[in-house]
Design an enzyme around this catalytic site. Structure first.
Site, PDB file in Angstrom:
ATOM      1  N   ASP A 119       0.817  -1.219   0.000  1.00 41.25           N
ATOM      2  CA  ASP A 119       0.000   0.000   0.000  1.00 41.25           C
ATOM      3  C   ASP A 119       0.851   1.271   0.000  1.00 41.25           C
ATOM      4  O   ASP A 119       0.330   2.367   0.037  1.00 41.25           O
ATOM      5  CB  ASP A 119      -0.926  -0.019   1.228  1.00 41.25           C
ATOM      6  CG  ASP A 119      -1.939   1.114   1.238  1.00 41.25           C
ATOM      7  OD1 ASP A 119      -2.453   1.452   0.162  1.00 41.25           O
ATOM      8  OD2 ASP A 119      -2.207   1.674   2.315  1.00 41.25           O
ATOM      9  N   SER A 163      -6.843   5.725   0.153  1.00 43.09           N
ATOM     10  CA  SER A 163      -7.112   4.427  -0.470  1.00 43.09           C
ATOM     11  C   SER A 163      -8.567   4.048  -0.221  1.00 43.09           C
ATOM     12  O   SER A 163      -9.067   4.170   0.901  1.00 43.09           O
ATOM     13  CB  SER A 163      -6.200   3.353   0.131  1.00 43.09           C
ATOM     14  OG  SER A 163      -4.841   3.695  -0.050  1.00 43.09           O
ATOM     15  N   GLN A 184      -5.453  -1.148  -6.844  1.00 44.32           N
ATOM     16  CA  GLN A 184      -6.045  -0.288  -5.824  1.00 44.32           C
ATOM     17  C   GLN A 184      -6.754   0.885  -6.479  1.00 44.32           C
ATOM     18  O   GLN A 184      -6.233   1.470  -7.438  1.00 44.32           O
ATOM     19  CB  GLN A 184      -4.958   0.249  -4.876  1.00 44.32           C
ATOM     20  CG  GLN A 184      -5.485   1.128  -3.762  1.00 44.32           C
ATOM     21  CD  GLN A 184      -4.363   1.731  -2.924  1.00 44.32           C
ATOM     22  OE1 GLN A 184      -3.928   2.836  -3.173  1.00 44.32           O
ATOM     23  NE2 GLN A 184      -3.892   0.972  -1.945  1.00 44.32           N
TER      24      GLN A 184
END
Length: 300
Positions: free
Chosen positions: A216, A240, A290
């Site tokens: 991430d 996110s 993502q």
């Protein structure tokens, strides 16, 4: 302003603390509690929540079944002042696949949910994209070195936060961008990463959790590159929204992994980011995708 003179970080200890962070506490059957760490931000780092949730799910699955995919949504910002409780639901235990759902809660409210699928390893039809050309990691500076090099140009409070930041994962970007004064660039990105200090005897489930933690760190930046908007711009709201990983081999976290990423589309206040991840030997080990919130508010 003089260049900072900092003691060399204890990288082995930072890796040990990361392992301790992922070693969540079992409260009851299928119920776990994970610690949080306050690094000066107002929210919990998303990769930590993904990794802890994966550890929670993995502890309810036989060791010979490894996570082959996970799909997660970030619902609320995690508060670093409070621990996170992970509740695991055992959806199915099949002949070769196991499925689990995990809800992460803080103060009784869900902040994150994840579906994960586990599979007994098996042989089968196989093909993969070839590893793209990339600068050798030995020729690049890591994030800590770049922070020191640009410390005098970094405004507070980011300068102090970044200099003091613990980095259990070493990242080396192939191209360095000025995050405070960005110039529009194509939505492509290459980053090498590995554990900051080698760790002996990493079992496959832990290796995948460590990878999830690292996955991430650079994704959301890609969809901002064409727009030359600094993430510190007060008109930008960035976060996110969801996160997905597909594993095709167990990542060797002691060796370099190349995240080769792009952002094919942005619109509606959201940007899609994706990366194929290769081991140092060229093996395609994982794919990451993502979607991020990149809401840009008009001037008042």
């Amino acid at each position: 302003m003089n260049s900072p003179d900092l003691a060399a970080p204890d990288l082995a200890s930072s890796v040990t603390r990361l392992i301790e962070l992922l070693d969540i506490e079992e409260l009851d059957t299928d119920l776990y509690r994970g610690a949080t760490r306050d690094e000066g931000w107002k929210r919990v780092y998303g990769g930590q929540v993904v990794a802890q949730a994966l550890v929670a799910a993995s502890r309810t699955v036989p060791a010979e079944r490894l996570c082959h995919s996970l799909h997660a949504y970030f619902i609320r910002a995690g508060d670093p002042a409070h621990p996170i409780v992970y509740k695991v639901e055992r959806d199915r235990d099949g002949g070769s696949f196991t499925t689990r759902r995990v809800v992460a809660l803080q103060q009784g409210k869900p902040i994150f949910n994840m579906a994960a699928s586990f599979q007994t390893e098996e042989a089968g039809l196989s093909h993969a994209s070839s590893m793209p050309a990339a600068p050798a990691p030995e020729t690049l500076l890591n994030e800590a070195e770049l922070t020191l090099r640009h410390a005098e140009q970094t405004p507070e409070p980011y300068r102090s936060m970044w200099l003091a930041r613990e980095r259990p994962i070493e990242f080396k970007p192939a191209v360095v961008f000025d995050v405070f004064n960005p110039i529009a660039a194509p939505p492509f990105s290459q980053n090498w990463c590995r554990l900051a200090a080698p760790l002996a005897d990493i079992d496959p489930a832990l290796a995948r959790a460590l990878f999830a933690y690292a996955s991430d760190m650079t994704m959301l930046d890609i969809c901002l590159q064409p727009h030359a908007v600094a993430w510190t711009n007060p008109r930008l709201q960035a976060a996110s929204l969801d996160h997905a990983i597909w594993f095709y081999a167990t990542p060797n976290m002691n060796d370099w992994l190349l995240f080769d990423g792009d952002s094919p589309v942005a619109g509606g206040g959201r940007g899609l980011n994706r990366a194929l991840v290769y081991g140092a030997d060229g093996t395609l080990v994982a794919a990451v995708q993502q979607e991020g919130l990149i809401r840009y508010r008009p001037k008042a």
